[in-house]
Design an enzyme around this catalytic site. Structure first.
Site, PDB file in Angstrom:
ATOM      1  N   ASP A  62       0.886  -1.162   0.000  1.00  0.00           N
ATOM      2  CA  ASP A  62       0.000   0.000   0.000  1.00  0.00           C
ATOM      3  C   ASP A  62       0.923   1.210   0.000  1.00  0.00           C
ATOM      4  O   ASP A  62       1.630   1.456   0.989  1.00  0.00           O
ATOM      5  CB  ASP A  62      -0.899  -0.001   1.245  1.00  0.00           C
ATOM      6  CG  ASP A  62      -1.839   1.200   1.273  1.00  0.00           C
ATOM      7  OD1 ASP A  62      -1.515   2.244   0.658  1.00  0.00           O
ATOM      8  OD2 ASP A  62      -2.897   1.109   1.918  1.00  0.00           O
ATOM      9  N   SER A 135      -0.217  11.641 -16.374  1.00  0.00           N
ATOM     10  CA  SER A 135      -1.395  11.956 -17.191  1.00  0.00           C
ATOM     11  C   SER A 135      -1.191  13.307 -17.844  1.00  0.00           C
ATOM     12  O   SER A 135      -0.566  14.204 -17.258  1.00  0.00           O
ATOM     13  CB  SER A 135      -2.624  12.006 -16.283  1.00  0.00           C
ATOM     14  OG  SER A 135      -3.701  12.642 -16.946  1.00  0.00           O
ATOM     15  N   TYR A 187      -6.624  15.560  -8.733  1.00  0.00           N
ATOM     16  CA  TYR A 187      -5.937  14.646  -9.654  1.00  0.00           C
ATOM     17  C   TYR A 187      -4.920  15.413 -10.500  1.00  0.00           C
ATOM     18  O   TYR A 187      -3.769  15.003 -10.641  1.00  0.00           O
ATOM     19  CB  TYR A 187      -6.972  13.945 -10.542  1.00  0.00           C
ATOM     20  CG  TYR A 187      -6.376  12.885 -11.446  1.00  0.00           C
ATOM     21  CD1 TYR A 187      -6.008  11.644 -10.945  1.00  0.00           C
ATOM     22  CD2 TYR A 187      -6.171  13.142 -12.804  1.00  0.00           C
ATOM     23  CE1 TYR A 187      -5.456  10.670 -11.768  1.00  0.00           C
ATOM     24  CE2 TYR A 187      -5.626  12.172 -13.632  1.00  0.00           C
ATOM     25  CZ  TYR A 187      -5.269  10.938 -13.114  1.00  0.00           C
ATOM     26  OH  TYR A 187      -4.717   9.982 -13.933  1.00  0.00           O
ATOM     27  N   ARG A 221      -9.665   2.246 -20.923  1.00  0.00           N
ATOM     28  CA  ARG A 221     -10.820   1.544 -20.339  1.00  0.00           C
ATOM     29  C   ARG A 221     -10.394   0.685 -19.146  1.00  0.00           C
ATOM     30  O   ARG A 221     -10.068  -0.492 -19.282  1.00  0.00           O
ATOM     31  CB  ARG A 221     -11.483   0.636 -21.383  1.00  0.00           C
ATOM     32  CG  ARG A 221     -12.261   1.367 -22.441  1.00  0.00           C
ATOM     33  CD  ARG A 221     -13.059   0.419 -23.311  1.00  0.00           C
ATOM     34  NE  ARG A 221     -12.237  -0.489 -24.092  1.00  0.00           N
ATOM     35  CZ  ARG A 221     -11.624  -0.178 -25.238  1.00  0.00           C
ATOM     36  NH1 ARG A 221     -11.721   1.033 -25.742  1.00  0.00           N
ATOM     37  NH2 ARG A 221     -10.918  -1.087 -25.886  1.00  0.00           N
TER      38      ARG A 221
END
Ligand code: NDP
Length: 263
Positions: A62, A135, A187, A221
Site C-alpha cells: 500500500d 497523465s 488529480y 478503459r
C-alpha cells in the site's frame, strides 16, 4: 566501473517492480514485461494467493502506508533483489473536490509514488529506469504562470516540491488554492507534482545514469478510465512498457505512445 560485476547490470535489467499491479494498466504492464522475459514483482494492496493467472510475483504494497513500503524494501533486500526498473503506476482519481480528497489523492499519486521511489532507490541498479505513470492532466498549463515556472525551474528541489504539494492540500482546506496558482482538481495537482518529481529525480539521479520518464497512457478503459474510454489496456500499457524496455528510450521527459508531449 560502475557495477561490481558485469553480470549485475544484466541481471538487474531483467527485474521490474510495478505498483498497482492488481488490475488495469499496471497488471497489463506486468503481463507485457513478463512476456518480454523480465522477472516482475507486482505490488498489490491485497495480494491474492488464489490468483494463479497473475502475471507477476505478488508483493504486498500500500503506497500510502510507510510500514508497508518499508516492509517491501526490506523483503526485496533480504531476497537479494536488484531492480532494473521501477514503475510507479498505482493511482486514484476520486470524485469531488475538498481538502480530504486532495489529501487522499496526493497520498497515493504523489507522496505514495515518491515514498516507494525513495525506499527502493538503494535496490535500483545504476543505469536503471523509473517510470512515473502520469497523465496529460498533469501539464503545468493548468497552473498559474508563476507556479508553473517555479515547478519547471531547473533548481527546484525535492524539499521545495514536497512543500509545494503539501501547500496545495492546505490551500484547498483554506479555500485559497486558486489564489496560489493551483487548479481545482486534486488529480491534476497530483500529476503536476509527479511530473515535477520526474524532472527533479532525472537531474538528481543523472550521476547514477538512472533514467526517469513520465508517461501518459492516454484515456484507457479501466476502473479509473471507465468503459467509454477509447483505449484498451494494451494500448495504454504500450507506452509504459516502451519506457522500460526500448533500448533507445531517452533518459528523461514526458511521453505518450513513445513520443514526447508537453510537460
Ligand atoms: P485502476 O483504477 O484500474 O487501477 C489502479 C491501481 O492502483 C489498482 O491496482 C489499485 O489497487 C492501485 N492502487 C490504488 N491505491 C493504491 C494504494 N494506496 N497502494 C497501492 N496500490 C494502489 O487505474 P488505471 O489502471 O487506469 O491507472 C493506472 C495509472 O494510470 C494511474 O496512475 C492513473 O492515474 C494513470 N492514468 C490512467 C488513465 C486512464 O484513462 N485509465 C489516464 C491517465 C493516467 P487496488 O486494486 O487495491 O485498488
Amino acid at each position: 566501473m560502475t557495477y561490481p560485476t558485469p553480470g549485475l547490470a544484466a541481471r538487474a535489467g531483467g527485474v521490474a517492480l510495478v505498483t498497482g499491479a492488481s488490475r488495469g494498466i499496471g497488471r497489463e504492464v506486468c503481463r507485457e514485461l513478463r512476456g518480454a522475459g523480465r522477472r516482475v514483482f507486482g505490488g498489490c494492496r491485497a495480494p491474492s494467493a488464489e490468483d494463479p493467472s497473475a502475471p507477476f510475483e505478488a508483493v504486498p504494497l500500500d503506497v500510502t502506508d510507510p510500514a508497508s513500503v518499508a516492509a517491501l524494501a526490506a523483503d526485496l533486500t533480504a531476497r537479494g533483489v536488484t531492480l532494473g526498473a521501477l514503475v510507479n503506476n498505482a493511482g486514484i482519481a476520486l470524485d469531488g473536490f475538498d481538502a480530504g480528497i486532495a489529501e487522499r489523492t496526493l497520498a497515493v499519486n504523489y507522496f505514495g509514488a515518491l515514498a516507494v521511489t525513495d525506499a527502493l532507490l538503494p535496490l535500483l541498479a545504476d543505469g536503471g529506469v523509473i517510470v512515473m505513470v502520469s497523465s496529460g492532466m498533469g501539464e503545468t498549463s493548468c497552473l498559474a504562470p508563476a507556479l508553473a515556472a517555479r515547478l519547471r525551474a531547473p533548481d527546484l528541489t525535492r524539499a521545495e516540491l514536497d512543500r509545494t504539494m503539501r501547500g496545495f492540500v492546505e490551500a484547498v482546506g483554506r479555500g485559497d488554492h486558486e489564489r496560489h496558482g493551483f487548479p481545482s482538481s486534486a488529480y491534476r495537482a497530483s500529476k503536476v507534482g509527479l511530473n515535477a518529481a520526474a524532472r527533479v529525480l532525472a537531474r538528481d539521479l543523472a550521476p547514477r545514469r538512472i533514467r526517469v520518464l513520465a508517461v501518459c497512457p492516454g484515456w484507457v478503459r479501466t476502473g479509473m478510465g471507465g468503459p467509454g474510454a477509447p483505449r484498451s489496456v494494451e494500448e495504454g500499457a504500450r507506452g509504459v512498457v516502451w519506457a522500460v524496455t526500448a533500448p533507445d528510450a531517452p533518459r528523461e521527459g514526458f511521453f505518450r505512445d513513445g513520443a514526447p508531449i508537453p510537460w
